[in-house]
Design an enzyme around this catalytic site. Structure first.
Site, PDB file in Angstrom:
ATOM      1  N   ASP A 288      -8.082  -5.658   0.143  1.00 44.64           N
ATOM      2  CA  ASP A 288      -8.501  -6.469  -0.969  1.00 44.64           C
ATOM      3  C   ASP A 288      -8.166  -7.721  -0.578  1.00 44.64           C
ATOM      4  O   ASP A 288      -8.400  -8.618  -1.559  1.00 44.64           O
ATOM      5  CB  ASP A 288      -8.042  -5.694  -2.342  1.00 44.64           C
ATOM      6  CG  ASP A 288      -8.642  -4.449  -2.909  1.00 44.64           C
ATOM      7  OD1 ASP A 288      -9.774  -4.573  -2.445  1.00 44.64           O
ATOM      8  OD2 ASP A 288      -7.668  -3.679  -3.028  1.00 44.64           O
TER       9      ASP A 288
ATOM     10  N   HIS B 141       0.853  -1.210  -0.139  1.00 41.26           N
ATOM     11  CA  HIS B 141      -0.142   0.121  -0.010  1.00 41.26           C
ATOM     12  C   HIS B 141       0.868   1.333  -0.040  1.00 41.26           C
ATOM     13  O   HIS B 141       2.059   1.214   0.600  1.00 41.26           O
ATOM     14  CB  HIS B 141      -0.838  -0.052   1.022  1.00 41.26           C
ATOM     15  CG  HIS B 141      -1.918   0.818   1.015  1.00 41.26           C
ATOM     16  ND1 HIS B 141      -1.958   2.172   1.215  1.00 41.26           N
ATOM     17  CD2 HIS B 141      -3.193   0.796   0.554  1.00 41.26           C
ATOM     18  CE1 HIS B 141      -3.270   2.779   1.165  1.00 41.26           C
ATOM     19  NE2 HIS B 141      -4.207   1.751   0.520  1.00 41.26           N
TER      20      HIS B 141
END
Ligand code: CMC
Length: 423
Positions: free
Chosen positions: A358, A301
């Site tokens: 996710d 991320h």
């Protein structure tokens, strides 16, 4: 620390420093080009603050995510998605009356114009539901054309209420089943689940466990400050494009596998690993090999460098939901093993790569009978209030300008034009 100094070509310039309510420091370079003639270069905008915003706070080092000051874990545990949508868009959690009014509005506007159903007939059954969702979102502006200067609340409500119906219809059309109208006595999440799962020839029973899990999933996705799709919304919205067109652009930005499309890619990756004999170590090695072109989807991320608090909540939710439903999904086992191997590998440790939101969400959606190509649509449903909140905040900011970055040009310098016969 109220100014920053820059020395360029031996000359010193001063710029004001802006400090946010959580102590975040930004150097205000609004006058940089006017003063120095230079611009900044920041590939991927990793160091660029594009706006001031009071909607969402993230501390990537500490794994903190708050909406309007409320911890994500508290909201996910105790609030409904509709309450969180109210919080993001209007700034406060609703009281009982406000919530009842908001719910009533979302219910009353949840049907789409009958003529719009004809649009679905034009899409092939193989159409990706994200393509349908973004086209239908933009098409809402043809039925409900916004008028400059009018109160935008009616459009906000329409968009929020109708998007879940549009998404459910896209799915029903793709599997060749009749669409199911929303049912007014059901909550937002129960209504959506009914619209995708019910068939006219059977009684439909709302599954409360799914409703609870869906509320949590949508809340966890509801906002994430200036991510790719929200920045897209702000860029498109800054030109004063209407709300529907702006959100349609946000949906398209979300679709990419590096952003919201990652949830679909994670499931596809886990399926691939399973069909390859569950050899997860091979895939970890491939992810480390820059020449393979393979990444561990659902890992890494831009902002979180210790853990993604949403992923932590989702991993637990995943165990709970599958446990309560009595589902033993081999993909969950592969996901956990993959995570374990990656988290103990120096490549991932050094780069601070952790599972993101996710990584586990798809396994929960799968347990709810939601097909893989709908996963990113689910993300979009969750992110919708966040996009709307940012659009509204920007629209209400009298100081906001059209977003128009600059560039450092690296192409040819001036050349003489040659007529075709001389080229
Ligand atoms: N697998 C293998 N290596 C990775 C991965 C990954 N998933 N993610 C990053 N890296 C490596 C990358 O190659 C780079 O290595 P090096 O420093 O040796 O060149 C380093 O880690 C830093 O990565 P980056 O690509 O510079 O980081 P970024 O901030 O530009 O990209 C990201 C962030 C999320 C796009 C990226 O981590 C990625 O592609 N992850 C997989 C896709 C994914 O799961 N996306 C969903 C993000 S969360 C939902 C959302 O908010 O959109």
């Amino acid at each position: 620390m109220d100014t920053a100094k820059l020395i360029l070509a031996g000359k010193e310039y001063e710029f004001p420093v802006v400090v946010g309510s959580e102590g975040e420091v930004g150097i205000d370079i609004t006058t940089l080009r006017a003063k120095t003639g230079a611009i900044t270069l920041d590939s991927g905008y990793g160091n660029t603050g594009s706006c001031k915003s009071s909607i969402c706070f993230i501390d990537g080092e500490q794994g903190i995510l708050r909406y309007r000051g409320y911890e994500i874990a508290d909201l996910a545990e105790h609030a409904s998605f509709v309450e969180v949508a109210h919080l993001l868009i209007y700034g406060e959690l609703p009281n009982k009356d406000q919530l009842a009014t908001f719910r009533e509005k979302l219910t009353r506007h949840s049907m789409i114009h009958e003529d719009m159903k004809k649009f679905y007939e034009g899409y092939p059954p193989t159409a990706h539901p994200m393509a349908v969702l973004s086209s239908m979102a933009a098409s809402l502006s043809t039925y409900y054309p916004p008028v400059p200067g009018e109160d935008s609340d009616q459009h906000i409500i329409r968009l929020l209420a109708k998007t879940k119906t549009i998404a459910a219809y896209a799915y029903k059309k793709s599997i060749g089943q009749p669409t199911i109208y929303p049912q007014n006595d059901l909550s937002y999440c129960a209504n959506f689940l009914r619209m995708i799962h019910a068939v006219p020839c059977e009684e439909y029973q709302v599954n409360e466990l799914w409703v609870k899990a869906l509320n949590k999933l949508l809340i966890l996705h509801a906002d994430h400050e200036q991510n790719c799709s929200t920045s897209t919304v702000r860029i498109v919205g800054s030109s004063q494009a209407n709300l529907y067109a702006t959100i349609s652009a946000g949906i398209c930005a979300l679709w990419g596998p590096l952003h919201g499309g990652a949830n679909q890619s994670v499931l596809e990756m886990l399926e691939q690993i399973r069909s390859d004999g569950a050899n997860y170590k091979k895939y970890v090695d491939m992810a480390k090999d820059k020449n393979s072109g393979f990444k561990l989807m659902g890992f890494g991320h831009r902002v979180y460098k210790n853990f993604d608090p949403r992923a932590t909540i989702l991993k637990k939710t995943c165990d709970e939901v599958l446990g309560q439903l009595g589902i033993n999904d081999p993909l969950l086992d592969i996901a956990k093993k993959l995570e374990e191997v990656a988290l103990n590998d120096s490549f991932f440790i050094e780069r601070k790569l952790y599972p993101n939101v996710d990584f586990y969400s798809g396994i929960i959606y799968r347990a709810m009978g939601i097909p893989t190509n709908m996963f990113t649509v689910m993300f979009a449903l969750g992110r919708l209030p966040g996009w709307i909140a940012h659009w509204k905040e920007q629209n209400e900011d009298s100081g906001s300008r059209i977003n128009r970055p600059r560039q450092v040009y690296t192409g040819p310098t001036v050349r003489s034009f040659l007529p075709i016969e001389k080229r």
